[in-house]
Design a protein around this motif. Structure first.
Motif, mmCIF file in Angstrom:
data_model
loop_
_atom_site.group_PDB
_atom_site.id
_atom_site.type_symbol
_atom_site.label_atom_id
_atom_site.label_comp_id
_atom_site.label_asym_id
_atom_site.label_seq_id
_atom_site.Cartn_x
_atom_site.Cartn_y
_atom_site.Cartn_z
ATOM 1 N N GLU A 72 -11.636 77.425 60.682
ATOM 2 C CA GLU A 72 -11.703 78.338 61.829
ATOM 3 C C GLU A 72 -13.149 78.800 62.058
ATOM 4 O O GLU A 72 -13.656 78.746 63.178
ATOM 5 N N ILE A 107 -15.246 75.939 63.398
ATOM 6 C CA ILE A 107 -14.968 75.618 64.800
ATOM 7 C C ILE A 107 -15.596 76.671 65.710
ATOM 8 O O ILE A 107 -16.175 76.356 66.751
ATOM 9 N N VAL A 108 -15.490 77.926 65.290
ATOM 10 C CA VAL A 108 -16.109 78.998 66.090
ATOM 11 C C VAL A 108 -17.610 78.747 66.207
ATOM 12 O O VAL A 108 -18.201 78.857 67.284
ATOM 13 N N VAL A 153 -18.246 75.718 68.487
ATOM 14 C CA VAL A 153 -18.038 76.082 69.899
ATOM 15 C C VAL A 153 -19.218 76.920 70.398
ATOM 16 O O VAL A 153 -19.705 76.726 71.512
ATOM 17 N N THR A 154 -19.680 77.853 69.544
ATOM 18 C CA THR A 154 -20.828 78.682 69.927
ATOM 19 C C THR A 154 -22.044 77.810 70.207
ATOM 20 O O THR A 154 -22.755 77.998 71.203
ATOM 21 N N ASN A 211 -21.647 75.814 73.352
ATOM 22 C CA ASN A 211 -21.856 76.669 74.517
ATOM 23 C C ASN A 211 -23.346 76.904 74.745
ATOM 24 O O ASN A 211 -23.816 76.909 75.886
ATOM 25 N N SER A 228 -17.102 69.419 77.114
ATOM 26 C CA SER A 228 -15.818 69.954 77.569
ATOM 27 C C SER A 228 -14.667 69.190 76.929
ATOM 28 O O SER A 228 -13.690 69.773 76.459
ATOM 29 N N LEU A 263 -14.353 70.099 73.380
ATOM 30 C CA LEU A 263 -13.675 71.388 73.209
ATOM 31 C C LEU A 263 -12.161 71.210 73.201
ATOM 32 O O LEU A 263 -11.445 71.942 72.529
ATOM 33 N N VAL A 264 -11.695 70.215 73.956
ATOM 34 C CA VAL A 264 -10.253 69.935 73.949
ATOM 35 C C VAL A 264 -9.821 69.521 72.546
ATOM 36 O O VAL A 264 -8.815 70.004 72.019
ATOM 37 N N GLN A 277 -9.528 72.102 69.943
ATOM 38 C CA GLN A 277 -8.334 72.931 70.002
ATOM 39 C C GLN A 277 -7.277 72.477 69.004
ATOM 40 O O GLN A 277 -6.358 73.233 68.674
ATOM 41 N N GLN A 294 -7.724 72.246 66.096
ATOM 42 C CA GLN A 294 -7.880 73.109 64.933
ATOM 43 C C GLN A 294 -6.787 74.172 64.935
ATOM 44 O O GLN A 294 -6.293 74.565 63.884
#
Lengths: 122, 406
Positions: B117, B120-121, B124-125, B128, B320, B323-324, B327, B329
């Motif tokens: 977790e 992944i955070v 993703v950060t 972004n 993008s 990111l799918v 998910q 995770q």
């Protein structure tokens, strides 16, 4: 003025993914990590849409939506359930609670945004 | 083994019976020629006796075998009981293992889930941040190129070229007007030439007037006193003639000066004109070269801007799409959380069993109910597939959003 969307999910990464997609599309976002946390953050301010997970600790998404619909300020706020659940019985529970759409994870951000736009404009 | 034993059990009397029949046939053969009946009867009796003996032997063998089988059964029962005892002692061991290992598994799974977790955070950060930097780069690039797209840059270039060509045309027009002016000045030379001729005529008139005045003076002198007044007039005419002559000379001199000046001006103008023409031609060449270079740079810039924009869009789409997949995770997290909860529940159940056993009870876990309860907590199709014994649920290769509107 930007529309406000509340995102409720116990997964921080999922909240992040959804929030990034929404902010990228021009929405303001309020985040909640479960039903209890989300309800504590709803203090009467205008929320144009709620996106909620189903399986969460403390308070699950179905219970959260039921409580949300009992609040006068959010009685007509559209709700999207965003979950890994795809069972028809669960969907019916969500519909009965007052949800307007059921989106199964994983989702394409563009399609999720299309659903958000459709319900916000409705 | 039992089948083989049964075969031999029935084969033995058959063999004995067969021997009796053989004896009967042998006796019949011996007595056949003379028809001795007594021998035949004896032979039959022997044969029947042999058959009875064979049957008795077979019966004893069957009884012995049954005894053996009973013994084997008893031994098997003992072995089974021993095995059951062994299994029971194995379950106790398993219970101990579960009691000690389950909490550890729970922690291990929770640790793995937490790490995933957090990772992944973080991913993703960072994704972004990459998207934001790409967006900023594109905006900066657009500002560098005047916030114009490729077509607009080319359009501005074409417009600038037209303006510069217009300047060139204006310069050409100015040169043409200068040439026309030189031609006008050249016409002045013709006029001054005419003026020069007129000055010569004035000088000629003056010379003739002077001669006339001289003749008049001579005639006045010859007339004496009566011609004195006329002599004065003749003198004034002569002075006027001299004055006219001087004026004619001065006119001729001025005309010469003017002609020289005009010639010098025309020469300079022609020289400057030629230089201006060369300068304009050179300027035009330079302008066209600069425009051409600028065009190439602008085209390259437009192309690179467009490429950057396309690349940016491509990377944004890639991220993008990524990111799918990130998910999944969430699905993994839910599966692990469910396993964690099940292990924790099993641990609690085993502790309850252990307590019940210590208090003299006979604890038992209903595996079927346990598994049904476990299945009720499933949230993903992978979990249900794994539980029902289907193929192991795996991450789909392509994700398509499933949306239902109510």
């Amino acid at each position: 003025m930007a529309k406000t969307v509340m995102v409720v999910d116990d997964s921080a990464s999922l909240r992040q993914v959804v929030s990034i997609a929404l902010r990228g599309a021009g929405y303001d976002v309020i985040e909640g990590c479960d039903g209890v946390d989300a309800l504590s953050k709803l203090t009467g301010q205008k929320v144009h849409l709620v996106i909620s997970d189903v399986n969460m600790p403390n308070m699950d998404g179905i219970t959260f939506v039921k409580k949300l619909k009992q609040m006068a300020a959010y009685k007509f706020t559209p709700v999207i359930m965003l979950t890994t659940e795809s069972q028809e019985s669960k969907k019916q529970e969500g519909q009965a609670a007052g949800a307007k759409a059921w989106v199964v994870k994983p989702f394409l951000p563009t399609q999720m945004l299309a659903a958000v736009s459709k319900l916000v404009m409705a | 083994m039992r089948a083989n034993t049964d075969v031999w059990l029935w084969m033995s009397p058959l063999a004995s019976g067969g021997a009796g029949v053989a004896a009967l046939l042998w006796v019949s053969w011996l007595s056949g020629a003379g028809g001795q009946t007594i021998f035949a009867e004896v032979a039959i009796a022997v044969a029947v006796f042999a058959a009875l003996c064979a049957w008795g032997s077979a019966h004893r063998q069957r009884a012995a075998l049954r005894q053996l089988m009973r013994q084997a059964g008893a031994e098997l029962e003992q072995a089974y009981q021993a095995l059951q005892q062994q299994k029971l002692s194995g379950i106790v061991g398993l219970e101990q293992i579960c009691d000690q290992a389950a909490p550890i598994w729970v922690k291990q799974i929770e640790t793995a889930r937490g790490h995933t977790e957090d990772s992944i955070v973080e991913i993703v950060t960072r994704f972004n941040a990459i998207v934001e930097r790409l967006r900023a780069s594109v905006i900066a690039s657009q500002q560098t190129t005047g916030n114009l797209d490729g077509d607009s840059v080319v359009s501005v270039l074409s417009s600038s070229e037209a303006d510069l060509v217009g300047v060139n045309r204006a310069m050409d027009a100015a040169l043409r007007k200068r040439a026309e002016m030189v031609q006008d000045v050249q016409k002045l030379i013709v006029y001054t030439t005419e003026l020069k001729g007129m000055a010569a005529e004035v000088a000629e008139v003056a010379a003739r007037t002077n001669l006339l005045a001289l003749n008049a003076a001579i005639e006045a002198a010859r007339a004496g006193d009566t011609g004195r007044g006329f002599a004065v007039v003749a003198d004034e005419v002569r002075k006027l003639s001299t004055l006219s002559s001087d004026t004619g000379k001065k006119m001729a001199e001025k005309v010469n000066v003017i002609n020289s000046s005009i010639t010098a001006v025309i020469g300079a103008a022609e020289k400057f004109g030629e230089e201006d023409t060369r300068s304009v031609e050179e300027a035009e060449k330079i302008i066209r070269k600069v425009l051409s270079n600028f065009g190439a740079v602008a085209s390259g810039l437009s192309a690179s801007t467009e490429m950057l924009r396309q690349e940016s869009e491509g990377i944004r789409k890639e991220i993008s799409d990524t990111l799918v997949y990130l998910q999944f995770q969430d699905r993994v997290s839910q599966i692990l959380a469910h396993v964690r909860d099940n292990l924790g529940g099993l641990h609690n159940q085993l502790q309850l069993c252990s307590a019940e056993r210590n208090s003299g009870g006979e604890p038992a876990i209903d595996a079927k109910s346990w598994l049904s309860e476990m299945a009720r907590g499933y949230t993903t199709t992978e979990q249900r597939s794994n539980h029902s014994g289907g193929e192991v649920g795996v991450t789909p290769e392509s994700a398509a959003t499933e949306i239902s509107f109510f």
